[in-house]
Design an enzyme around this catalytic site. Structure first.
Site, PDB file in Angstrom:
ATOM      1  N   ASP A 253       0.780  -1.229   0.000  1.00  0.00           N
ATOM      2  CA  ASP A 253       0.000   0.000   0.000  1.00  0.00           C
ATOM      3  C   ASP A 253       0.818   1.291   0.000  1.00  0.00           C
ATOM      4  O   ASP A 253       0.550   2.202  -0.759  1.00  0.00           O
ATOM      5  CB  ASP A 253      -0.947  -0.006   1.211  1.00  0.00           C
ATOM      6  CG  ASP A 253      -1.977  -1.115   1.100  1.00  0.00           C
ATOM      7  OD1 ASP A 253      -1.898  -2.071   1.861  1.00  0.00           O
ATOM      8  OD2 ASP A 253      -2.837  -1.013   0.224  1.00  0.00           O
ATOM      9  N   ASP A 255       4.782   3.351   0.548  1.00  0.00           N
ATOM     10  CA  ASP A 255       6.236   3.408   0.735  1.00  0.00           C
ATOM     11  C   ASP A 255       6.593   4.792   1.275  1.00  0.00           C
ATOM     12  O   ASP A 255       6.109   5.806   0.758  1.00  0.00           O
ATOM     13  CB  ASP A 255       6.987   3.207  -0.589  1.00  0.00           C
ATOM     14  CG  ASP A 255       6.704   1.861  -1.225  1.00  0.00           C
ATOM     15  OD1 ASP A 255       6.556   0.886  -0.475  1.00  0.00           O
ATOM     16  OD2 ASP A 255       6.626   1.802  -2.461  1.00  0.00           O
ATOM     17  N   ASP A 336       6.275   0.110   3.758  1.00  0.00           N
ATOM     18  CA  ASP A 336       7.735  -0.007   3.736  1.00  0.00           C
ATOM     19  C   ASP A 336       8.343   1.336   4.104  1.00  0.00           C
ATOM     20  O   ASP A 336       7.983   2.368   3.521  1.00  0.00           O
ATOM     21  CB  ASP A 336       8.236  -0.416   2.345  1.00  0.00           C
ATOM     22  CG  ASP A 336       8.102  -1.907   2.093  1.00  0.00           C
ATOM     23  OD1 ASP A 336       7.662  -2.618   3.011  1.00  0.00           O
ATOM     24  OD2 ASP A 336       8.423  -2.348   0.975  1.00  0.00           O
TER      25      ASP A 336
END
Length: 412
Positions: A253, A255, A336
């Site tokens: 979803d 970063d 992330d």
């Protein structure tokens, strides 16, 4: 149109609820033709010695679109048979560059039926560790994503790059029959459905999913009951499976790229960020890896082993959804976190912005056309034996001799 093809299309039309006549009669309202001009069809109708003035003369594209919709679609000008001169005037060839990084590809896709089928076949190839076939399908799909009009005839594909024989067969099948029989068969196969489900678990790759499939695992329930000792990330992925896959087509979803304006001061940021997120109750799962990138004076290592070695935190966030009226007022989201030194930040942004194929094509262009090595860390000129520095994406594109393509148009 040959007899066997006409018989097949007639049978397909009847299955979809259309009344298809084998010969011309007074009850015929639409005449469908392939590779014929309006003049040719009108001459044929005159030879039938019946009233044909009210009959609609249509190209096969109207029929195939109607098959996809399972009902007669609106008749547009493009569906009407044309005179020979009109056909010549409207036969326009579009020049599509060979590399996806040379093309602007927005989310507006005129050829979704083709690109969806090719992308599905690419995904199936990836699940079977057939990287070459997967890339071939991805490149073909990317060309059609960038094509400025809807493809209704194989003649429009003449001269286009990256369309191999297999991809062309898929495209031709869709043009003629409304769907790709290969894509349909793949999508409904037990193996594809199982591997797609299992690789949808965070932390599970194609090889692990294949091993489980060979053991007879086809569902999440079977996996839970199998007694397999899952890794920590897989446990989290299984626990939050439906949140992580809800409404999502590909990828995760969010970063976040993190840096510091002073080179070197980015070191130590990740532990602080993770500690704060943990204290705030945001993290359901996290795993941090250190930065292992080392810039060598004589050039980078092999690109495949040197693509992205930033300090990274792979995590699952717990995000509140106050508008939800059920008991669970939050959902799990894949995030992330990536920390980059300022000197590499432009390369990191470029490496993390755009489709996977776009990034691959950038690296391929750099190597094959410019004799350079591009990664998410740096750009190295193999002829001059030196690194080319950049503080923005625009500078990197300039080094590569490419027109700058903004992030919103990197959807190859």
């Amino acid at each position: 149109m040959g007899a066997s093809r006409r018989a097949f299309l007639s049978q397909l039309g009847r299955k979809k609820g259309f009344q298809v006549e084998d010969s011309f009669s007074d009850c015929v309202t639409h005449v469908i033709s392939e590779n014929n001009s309006r003049d040719e069809v009108q001459q044929w109708l005159k030879s039938q010695h019946k009233d044909h003035m009210s009959v609609k003369l249509l190209d096969i594209s109207w029929f195939t679109e109607s098959m996809r919709a399972a009902c007669p679609v609106e008749i547009l000008d493009k569906h009407k048979l044309q005179d020979v001169q009109e056909q010549k005037e409207e036969s326009v060839e579009f020049l599509i560059p060979s590399y996806a990084c040379q093309r602007r590809t927005s989310l507006e896709n005129h050829n979704a039926s083709f690109t969806d089928a090719l992308s599905l076949l690419a995904e199936n190839a990836e699940l079977n560790n057939e990287e070459g076939r997967a890339v071939a399908f991805r490149r073909a799909a990317a060309v059609l994503k960038a094509f400025p009009v809807k493809v209704t005839s194989t003649a429009q594909l003449r001269g286009l790059p990256c369309l191999g024989e297999h991809s062309q067969r898929v495209i031709k099948d869709i043009i003629e029959n409304g769907v790709s029989s290969e894509a349909e068969s793949t999508m409904h196969s037990e193996r594809f459905k199982a591997l797609k489900l299992l690789t949808g678990i965070f932390g599970v790759g194609a090889k692990t999913a294949d091993r489980w499939f060979k053991e007879g695992i086809r569902s999440l329930t079977q996996l839970v009951n199998s007694g397999h000792e899952l890794k920590r990330d897989q446990q989290a992925g299984l626990e939050h499976y439906y949140d992580l896959n809800q409404g999502k087509i590909t990828g995760h979803d969010v970063d976040f790229l993190i840096t510091h304006p002073d080179e070197g001061k980015e070191v130590g940021l990740m532990p602080k960020v993770v500690s704060w997120l943990t204290a705030q109750g945001f993290l359901l799962y996290q795993k941090t890896t250190r930065n292992s990138y080392l810039e060598k004076e004589d050039g980078p290592a092999q690109p495949s082993s040197n693509m992205d070695r930033f300090e990274r935190c792979l995590s699952i966030f717990k995000l509140e959804k106050p508008e939800m009226k059920i008991d669970k007022k939050w959902r799990a989201v894949r995030v992330d976190l990536v920390v980059s030194p300022m000197s590499q930040f432009a390369f990191a942004v470029l490496g993390w912005t755009g489709s996977k194929l776009f990034e691959r094509e950038l690296r391929r262009w750099a190597g094959q056309v410019k004799s350079m090595s591009l990664s998410s860390h740096a750009l190295y000129d193999n002829k001059q034996c030196k690194y080319l520095r950049a503080t923005s994406e625009e500078e990197i594109f300039a080094h590569l001799g490419l027109e700058y393509i903004p992030p919103l148009e990197r959807n190859a």
